[in-house]
Scaffold this motif. Sequence first.
Motif, PDB file in Angstrom:
ATOM      1  N   UNK A 298       0.926  -1.161  -0.050  1.00 51.87           N
ATOM      2  CA  UNK A 298      -0.078   0.028   0.002  1.00 51.87           C
ATOM      3  C   UNK A 298       0.861   1.195  -0.055  1.00 51.87           C
ATOM      4  N   UNK A 299       0.493   2.388  -0.729  1.00 48.31           N
ATOM      5  CA  UNK A 299       1.187   3.614  -1.045  1.00 48.31           C
ATOM      6  C   UNK A 299       2.642   3.518  -1.641  1.00 48.31           C
ATOM      7  N   UNK A 300       2.967   2.329  -1.939  1.00 49.05           N
ATOM      8  CA  UNK A 300       4.088   2.168  -3.058  1.00 49.05           C
ATOM      9  C   UNK A 300       4.014   2.251  -4.202  1.00 49.05           C
ATOM     10  N   UNK A 301       4.447   3.074  -5.055  1.00 49.49           N
ATOM     11  CA  UNK A 301       4.359   3.298  -6.531  1.00 49.49           C
ATOM     12  C   UNK A 301       5.715   2.768  -7.203  1.00 49.49           C
ATOM     13  N   UNK A 302       5.491   2.042  -8.272  1.00 48.96           N
ATOM     14  CA  UNK A 302       6.879   1.501  -8.952  1.00 48.96           C
ATOM     15  C   UNK A 302       6.648   2.259 -10.425  1.00 48.96           C
ATOM     16  N   UNK A 303       7.889   2.533 -11.183  1.00 46.48           N
ATOM     17  CA  UNK A 303       7.848   3.314 -12.313  1.00 46.48           C
ATOM     18  C   UNK A 303       7.725   1.717 -12.916  1.00 46.48           C
ATOM     19  N   UNK A 304       6.788   1.652 -14.015  1.00 46.51           N
ATOM     20  CA  UNK A 304       7.013   0.525 -14.757  1.00 46.51           C
ATOM     21  C   UNK A 304       6.531   0.836 -16.378  1.00 46.51           C
ATOM     22  N   UNK A 305       6.164   2.088 -16.476  1.00 44.03           N
ATOM     23  CA  UNK A 305       6.061   2.304 -17.946  1.00 44.03           C
ATOM     24  C   UNK A 305       4.559   2.060 -18.593  1.00 44.03           C
ATOM     25  N   UNK A 306       4.088   0.949 -17.887  1.00 45.12           N
ATOM     26  CA  UNK A 306       2.858   0.633 -18.235  1.00 45.12           C
ATOM     27  C   UNK A 306       1.434   1.548 -17.789  1.00 45.12           C
ATOM     28  N   UNK A 307       0.856   2.287 -18.865  1.00 42.37           N
ATOM     29  CA  UNK A 307      -0.038   3.073 -18.514  1.00 42.37           C
ATOM     30  C   UNK A 307       0.436   4.212 -17.946  1.00 42.37           C
ATOM     31  N   UNK A 308       1.505   4.595 -17.752  1.00 43.83           N
ATOM     32  CA  UNK A 308       2.282   5.773 -16.982  1.00 43.83           C
ATOM     33  C   UNK A 308       2.881   6.734 -17.970  1.00 43.83           C
ATOM     34  N   UNK A 309       3.009   6.254 -19.156  1.00 44.62           N
ATOM     35  CA  UNK A 309       3.807   7.167 -19.993  1.00 44.62           C
ATOM     36  C   UNK A 309       3.729   6.183 -21.549  1.00 44.62           C
ATOM     37  N   UNK A 310       4.017   7.065 -22.585  1.00 38.59           N
ATOM     38  CA  UNK A 310       4.098   6.535 -23.820  1.00 38.59           C
ATOM     39  C   UNK A 310       5.467   5.886 -24.200  1.00 38.59           C
ATOM     40  N   UNK A 311       6.450   5.807 -23.117  1.00 35.95           N
ATOM     41  CA  UNK A 311       7.953   5.646 -23.543  1.00 35.95           C
ATOM     42  C   UNK A 311       8.345   4.207 -22.930  1.00 35.95           C
ATOM     43  N   UNK A 312       9.082   3.638 -23.664  1.00 29.51           N
ATOM     44  CA  UNK A 312       9.428   2.277 -23.145  1.00 29.51           C
ATOM     45  C   UNK A 312      10.304   2.521 -21.654  1.00 29.51           C
ATOM     46  N   UNK A 313      10.354   1.288 -20.810  1.00 35.31           N
ATOM     47  CA  UNK A 313      11.318   1.638 -19.934  1.00 35.31           C
ATOM     48  C   UNK A 313      12.318   0.467 -19.801  1.00 35.31           C
ATOM     49  N   UNK A 314      13.517   0.751 -19.382  1.00 31.62           N
ATOM     50  CA  UNK A 314      14.782  -0.081 -18.902  1.00 31.62           C
ATOM     51  C   UNK A 314      14.168  -0.933 -17.477  1.00 31.62           C
ATOM     52  N   UNK A 315      13.657  -2.054 -17.698  1.00 33.73           N
ATOM     53  CA  UNK A 315      13.119  -2.755 -16.325  1.00 33.73           C
ATOM     54  C   UNK A 315      14.167  -3.039 -15.265  1.00 33.73           C
ATOM     55  N   UNK A 316      15.458  -2.951 -15.778  1.00 29.76           N
ATOM     56  CA  UNK A 316      16.511  -3.210 -14.707  1.00 29.76           C
ATOM     57  C   UNK A 316      16.771  -2.032 -13.752  1.00 29.76           C
ATOM     58  N   UNK A 317      16.202  -1.177 -14.161  1.00 28.23           N
ATOM     59  CA  UNK A 317      16.284   0.117 -13.169  1.00 28.23           C
ATOM     60  C   UNK A 317      15.095   0.098 -12.328  1.00 28.23           C
ATOM     61  N   UNK A 318      15.129   0.158 -11.028  1.00 28.82           N
ATOM     62  CA  UNK A 318      14.162   0.232 -10.087  1.00 28.82           C
ATOM     63  C   UNK A 318      13.872   1.541  -9.600  1.00 28.82           C
ATOM     64  N   UNK A 319      12.688   1.925  -9.798  1.00 25.99           N
ATOM     65  CA  UNK A 319      12.338   3.321  -9.390  1.00 25.99           C
ATOM     66  C   UNK A 319      11.189   3.329  -8.584  1.00 25.99           C
ATOM     67  N   UNK A 320      11.386   3.525  -7.128  1.00 25.14           N
ATOM     68  CA  UNK A 320      10.251   3.302  -5.982  1.00 25.14           C
ATOM     69  C   UNK A 320       9.617   4.699  -5.653  1.00 25.14           C
TER      70      UNK A 320
END
Length: 474
Positions: A298-320
């Motif tokens: 709860x209350x933690x968000x992860x940058x995943x690219x899905x639905x958050x932006x039109x850009x691809x994301x390097x999934x090895x980078x962990x943005x919390x």
Amino acid sequence: MRRSKTPLYSEMKKYVDSKPIPFHMPGHKLGAGFTDEFRKNMATYDLTEIPGLDNLHYPEEIILEAQKLAAEAFGADNSFFLVNGSTVGILATIFTVCKAGDSLIVARDCHKSVTNGMIMAGVNPIYIKPSFNNEFGISIGISGTAVLDALINNPEAVGVLLTRPNYYGCCCDIKEIAEIVHKHGRILIVDEAHGAHLHFNNNLPLDAIMGGADICVQSAHKTLPALTQAALLHVKGDRINIDKLKFYLSTFQTSSPSYIIMASLDIARATMESHGKEMLERLLENVISLKRRLKSIKKIKILSGEGQMDFEIDQTRIVINVKELGITGFLAEKILRESFNIQIEMSDLYNIVCIATIADEEENFEKLYRGIEEIASRFKNGKPLADIYNVELLIPRQVVSLRDTLLCSSKSVKFEDALNKVSLNTITPYPPGIPIICPGEEISEETYNFISKILRAGGKVNGIGNTGEINIIA
Ligand SMILES: Cc1ncc(COP(=O)(O)O)c(C=O)c1O
């Protein structure tokens, strides 16, 4: 007593002896990514240009062969070993592509080496704005439309320089941008400092060279098992003058290049070429599974690219993102370090950023999960931090050209007294981690208010010292 003190070495030793969990660069993760043989014998491999060991500045033998192997592995026509990080590659690239007085289209979220390169080479920047994600307070990259508009409005520009991936792993559409740039007969330069690993697994975003870039630099030390300062420069096609590039690389790099750094590049290339695909597959499984579990807290968000932006994301980078817990990323970083012995790469007001590489041990992902779970539980009743971003990135008026800032005298003043003055330095708040003011630009009321807001909210601002002072043109 004073004579025997080794403050730097002692602190480094203390850190390493504490057996931290390193979610930061260099990508070899405290040596775990090297073979025992290389790790143990590193000091004895600190060699020089003795017969048989070739010369980085005139490579004809083993260094030439190692660079050719790198070019083949990365799909380039020419590759160069860099021993002064991507920084030196960026400087050499700018000097190769541009002459004094030329204009270069530059994504505003560029690294300071780009600004410094343009100052020294006398290049006039035409900045393009990256798109923003207000939830994470970060820039997510440049759109094809922004590049196209810049090319149409500035037909004199010699090329386009963009950063991809950015610090948060966001990747713009390189193929689309390369097509647009080449249709206009211009050169595409990619600062791929954070993307040396992308080429080795198809489940990662396309790398710059495969996407159509003419030239790119990669900090191998950030995401591959290579020593700090180990970096690569790749060239594809015939738009880059290789002789000129060699001259500038030789000019800017030390005349005593480290053989250990070069060897680490050679080994990292061989590792990635031989086992990179499988190793990255395993890394992606670990990271994606971690992110899925973190997302359910709860209350933690992860940058995943899905639905958050039109850009691809390097999934090895962990943005919390910890904003909803009512704590800053800075505090989350501190707690992870002090209570869980986890050192992350970077934090900003809302987020923490972890670098994961093939050298990470599997159990460390579980430890990171537990740390975040505990933080979320400690602050579950926190009031979300206010959104300070709902703004479009501002690009202030350039009053003094980049090159001329070198000739100006300057003085230090309190930031509060800097309104309507011209900055000598780059001012970069975190977030968004992009320059809000570049050298020679006016500190307008809008930018002044924006920076003040970030300072009031507890953000860090590079370029404003601890005493709250900045350098302005006198
Ligand atoms: C986007 C970007 N470009 C270039 C660099 C410079 O890389 P290096 O430290 O390898 O010189 C960095 C370093 O952090 C970076 O983040």
